[in-house]
Design an enzyme around this catalytic site. Structure first.
Site, PDB file in Angstrom:
ATOM      1  N   SER A   1       0.826  -1.221   0.000  1.00 47.34           N
ATOM      2  CA  SER A   1       0.000   0.000   0.000  1.00 47.34           C
ATOM      3  C   SER A   1       0.854   1.263   0.000  1.00 47.34           C
ATOM      4  O   SER A   1       0.324   2.356  -0.114  1.00 47.34           O
ATOM      5  CB  SER A   1      -0.897  -0.004   1.221  1.00 47.34           C
ATOM      6  OG  SER A   1      -0.119  -0.215   2.363  1.00 47.34           O
TER       7      SER A   1
ATOM      8  N   GLU B   1      -5.842   0.272  -7.019  1.00 51.64           N
ATOM      9  CA  GLU B   1      -4.762   1.098  -7.581  1.00 51.64           C
ATOM     10  C   GLU B   1      -3.799   0.149  -8.294  1.00 51.64           C
ATOM     11  O   GLU B   1      -3.257  -0.769  -7.667  1.00 51.64           O
ATOM     12  CB  GLU B   1      -4.033   1.858  -6.481  1.00 51.64           C
ATOM     13  CG  GLU B   1      -4.599   3.219  -6.157  1.00 51.64           C
ATOM     14  CD  GLU B   1      -3.723   3.978  -5.154  1.00 51.64           C
ATOM     15  OE1 GLU B   1      -3.648   5.218  -5.240  1.00 51.64           O
ATOM     16  OE2 GLU B   1      -3.102   3.313  -4.280  1.00 51.64           O
TER      17      GLU B   1
ATOM     18  N   HIS C   1      -2.933  -2.639  -5.619  1.00 49.66           N
ATOM     19  CA  HIS C   1      -3.226  -2.154  -4.257  1.00 49.66           C
ATOM     20  C   HIS C   1      -4.728  -2.214  -4.012  1.00 49.66           C
ATOM     21  O   HIS C   1      -5.478  -1.378  -4.522  1.00 49.66           O
ATOM     22  CB  HIS C   1      -2.691  -0.722  -4.093  1.00 49.66           C
ATOM     23  CG  HIS C   1      -2.985  -0.121  -2.766  1.00 49.66           C
ATOM     24  ND1 HIS C   1      -3.094   1.239  -2.552  1.00 49.66           N
ATOM     25  CD2 HIS C   1      -3.253  -0.707  -1.549  1.00 49.66           C
ATOM     26  CE1 HIS C   1      -3.386   1.462  -1.285  1.00 49.66           C
ATOM     27  NE2 HIS C   1      -3.496   0.308  -0.667  1.00 49.66           N
TER      28      HIS C   1
ATOM     29  N   ASN D   1      -2.908   6.840  -0.721  1.00 43.85           N
ATOM     30  CA  ASN D   1      -2.244   6.955   0.589  1.00 43.85           C
ATOM     31  C   ASN D   1      -1.307   8.149   0.655  1.00 43.85           C
ATOM     32  O   ASN D   1      -1.113   8.740   1.716  1.00 43.85           O
ATOM     33  CB  ASN D   1      -1.502   5.662   0.910  1.00 43.85           C
ATOM     34  CG  ASN D   1      -2.464   4.596   1.395  1.00 43.85           C
ATOM     35  OD1 ASN D   1      -3.622   4.898   1.697  1.00 43.85           O
ATOM     36  ND2 ASN D   1      -2.007   3.360   1.460  1.00 43.85           N
TER      37      ASN D   1
END
Ligand code: T1G
Length: 701
Positions: free
Chosen positions: A409, A442, A430, A480
């Site tokens: 991540s 992702e 992800h 993130n």
């Protein structure tokens, strides 16, 4: 050029087949051809009736959404449908596939509706911030009962052909579209001249119960969650019970226009197209073909691994779940079975389908079990050394051409890929927790990742019902990475004097699905702390950086799973922690941070403008291809309200100059902390200076 309406004369019946791939959207040319064909047929004494159908998997997906912004060309859909409804010729709709929005409204001006069993019937307009604008709210109530008409119009949810038949919306259901067309032509040929439409139907009536409308309004207000369109749709449907058809249609058109010019409609329509545009990957060889994926191996049977395995199993893939720890493997397999069997209990699938799904699951206690997989997805602990070791092993074991994916991540996918001799086959996938539920994926394209690997990942994401967004390699990728400044400043505001509930309330009132500190507690403050440990170098210069998250981690107060975090948890109940204020004050004192009264506006600005600012940097670096990709990521993975269109669309509507100026204000006002974290991105500064739009710097195509 193929005409969007193909005309075929069968005896005295004229078959009109809409042919505008991919979804027979009722665009300008199709509308014009349809209207002309009906008018010409009505003038031809040899024609006694019409059949209208669609070519391909859909009857019609409705109005051409791309026309909304620019304004509809003439003839508009209501006018075309009026021509059909008032024509001397009865019409049978042969509904070969889904009829949505204007597509269903077209079927509603026909005298009979014959449908293929696979067809779905829906008025999804409310999910675009609008209401049906071509008669749906007036003609549907004249055909089916009030409860069903209101539900279909205000929820936007489609119904199946058998439900539609039960409602009386559809007259007959057939196994295939071709059967429906053949039966429709035969039925049309036998019809007399009498029309059977909303114009000939008796005025509809609401159920007797006095508080029916009030109850409906209450339920819809609750479901709407801040969206205006469902209540506007209710208002229009209720006109069907109070006004003659033409007055009701006129009111509907006015409400439609009002909705369509709203910010909510612009935001939701932006999200509709942004979600579809993510599949267009710049610089990728358009001719590249995806690697065939029949079998997937998932390494690591923890929460993410078992969720990913479930998503693949539910999409019909064969899955091998691998974990060297027998306890974790058994726990992972149980978690998967619990979800699949839970779907039986919820009536989503039957027991047979559940058994077949679980039969496609195999378990393995060593990496060698991944040898025959077409795709391997690694979901082990978020630690670079561990991941590199796993990939070096996979490089030896996996078959040539297999795609090797990491579910990291945050970590650098290129460094993971370099642990193999086949970095071109390595890609980041992800997933978001729970992986069998969250729509976002992702897709991280590494420096050496091949176009085939990217194409394979895009196809997989569609196959497992995800929105796959291709992003570049950097710490935290897009989602993130933007979460960092947003969460960092929330943690900092705690030290400066805000309370967790004040912070989270400002953000949920703005429309976020969850406050950022509640999100930290849900994800686990230990997870946040371990990610920061992996990224220490980038944040070491700021000792206050997510300080309270690290303190809670050190105390074992990981959040929901520990019953204690930024809040106290008793099962699903969450409450404020009275002891936390002292804890925070002590840390602030140690850091020399003077605590003060924090206003809601300050929280709003610092958290959300930091998020947008990081989004601009990500676009500058090309980590995200276009602003719409960022919006798709944040709306599908981080609970940013689609009603606002995603952070970048919202920022534009909110005012890029204002955001720039306020960031500059906080940079100055917050001393060294401000200097470190609140410098406006170069692109934001440029756009603020020349009052530009994001697409000026970051084109969407
Ligand atoms: N208008 C324009 N383009 C559309 C479209 C539409 N209605 N529907 C789909 N597309 C494009 C989409 O952008 C994509 O393009 C391609 O078709 C395939 O779509 C007066 C005002 C039908 C269930 O809300 O829900 O009628 O990316 O990838 O997964 O009252 O598309 O390939 O260039 O989604 O198989 C109401 C919207 C309109 C239905 C198919 N209708 N569409 O899903 O394919 S408002 C809707 C969908 C209206 C009237 C009002 C889905 C689908 P591209 P896709 P899919």
């Amino acid at each position: 050029m193929t005409r969007p309406v193909v005309i075929e004369k069968i005896g005295s019946v004229l078959l009109l087949r809409m042919q505008a791939p991919p979804v027979n959207a009722l665009g300008a040319q199709l509308r014009k051809d349809l209207q002309e064909a009906v008018a010409a047929a009505a003038a031809d004494p040899a024609i006694t009736s019409l059949v209208v159908t669609g070519q391909g998997k859909l009857f019609s997906a409705g109005a051409d959404i791309a026309e909304f912004e620019a304004g509809m060309a003439k003839p508009e859909l209501p006018e075309v449908l009026d021509t059909i409804e008032r024509s001397r010729l009865p019409v049978v709709a042969a509904i070969n596939g889904s009829a949505l929005g204007g597509g269903l409204e077209l079927a509603l001006v026909c005298d009979y509706r014959f449908a293929a069993r696979r067809a779905k019937f829906g008025l999804p307009e409310v999910s675009l911030g609008i209401i049906p604008g071509a008669g749906g709210t007036q003609r549907l109530p004249r055909l089916i009962d009030a409860e069903a008409a209101i539900a279909m119009t205000t929820s936007g949810k489609p119904v199946s052909a058998s439900e539609a038949e039960a409602f009386g919306l559809v007259d007959r259901v057939f196994d295939s579209g071709d059967e429906a067309v053949a039966a429709a032509v035969a039925h049309a040929a036998a019809l007399g001249t009498a029309r059977r439409t909303a114009r000939t139907a008796p005025p509809p009536a609401l159920p007797d119960s006095t508080d029916f409308v009030a109850q409906q309004r209450l339920a819809i207000t609750r479901q709407a969650k801040g969206r205006d369109a469902p209540l506007k749709a209710l208002e229009s449907v209720l006109n069907a019970y109070a006004l003659p058809l033409d007055e009701g249609l006129a009111r509907e058109a006015a409400i439609f226009a009002e909705c369509n010019s709203s910010l909510q409609a612009k935001a939701l329509q932006h999200v509709f197209f942004a979600e579809r545009q993510v599949a267009q990957v710049r610089g990728m060889d358009a001719a590249v073909t995806a690697h065939t994926v029949a079998g997937v191996a998932v390494i690591g049977a923890g929460t993410m691994g078992s969720g990913i395995a479930t998503a693949c199993l539910q999409a019909g893939l064969k899955v091998t779940l691998i974990d060297v720890n027998p306890g974790s493997l058994a726990k992972g397999a149980q978690a998967i079975a619990r979800i699949i069997e839970g779907n039986v209990a919820k009536g989503r699938i039957d027991a047979g389908a559940a058994a077949a799904t679980l039969q496609r699951l195999e378990l393995g206690d060593s990496l060698s079990a991944a040898a025959s997989a077409d795709l391997v997805i690694e979901a082990v602990v978020e630690n670079m050394a561990v991941k590199q070791k796993v990939f070096a092993e996979l490089d030896r074991i996996a078959k040539p051409g297999a795609i090797l994916a990491t579910n990291t991540s945050t970590l650098n996918v290129d460094l993971i890929a370099n642990a193999t001799a086949r970095p071109h086959d390595v890609i980041g996938l992800h997933f978001f927790s729970p992986a069998h539920v969250m729509r976002l994926l992702e897709i991280v394209r590494g420096a050496k990742t091949s176009d085939q690997a990217v194409k394979t990942a895009l196809d997989l994401s569609r196959r497992i019902g995800k929105v796959g967004v291709v992003v570049g390699v950097c710490y935290g990728f897009v989602g993130n990475r933007m979460l960092e400044p947003y969460a960092r400043d929330a943690h900092r505001l705690l030290l400066e004097g805000a309370s967790p509930s004040q912070l989270d309330t400002v953000l949920t009132r703005f429309g976020m699905a969850m406050g950022v500190l509640s999100m930290c507690d849900m994800a686990g403050n230990d997870v946040g702390a371990s990610m920061r440990r992996e990224n220490r170098a980038a944040i070491a210069h700021d000792p206050s950086y997510c300080r309270m998250g690290d303190v809670l981690d050190a105390r074992g107060e990981f959040g929901q799973k520990a019953g204690l975090g930024f809040y106290a948890y008793a099962g699903r109940d969450k409450s404020e922690r009275l002891d936390l204020v002292d804890l925070i004050a002590a840390e602030a004192d140690q850091l020399g941070i003077v605590r003060r009264e924090i206003g809601d506006e300050e929280i709003f600005e610092r958290c959300l403008y930091s998020l947008v600012n990081e989004g601009c940097r990500i676009l500058e670096e090309g980590i995200a291809q276009r602003p719409g990709d960022i919006d798709t990521i944040w709306c599908n993975g981080y609970g940013f309200p689609a009603l606002l269109g995603g952070p970048m669309h919202w920022a534009e509507a909110h005012g890029l100059q204002h955001i720039h100026d306020r960031l500059a204000h906080w940079r100055a006002a917050l001393g060294t902390y401000g200097e470190a974290w609140f410098s406006p991105a170069a692109s934001l500064t440029e756009l603020a200076r020349n009052r530009g739009r994001l697409v000026d710097l970051f084109p969407s195509d």
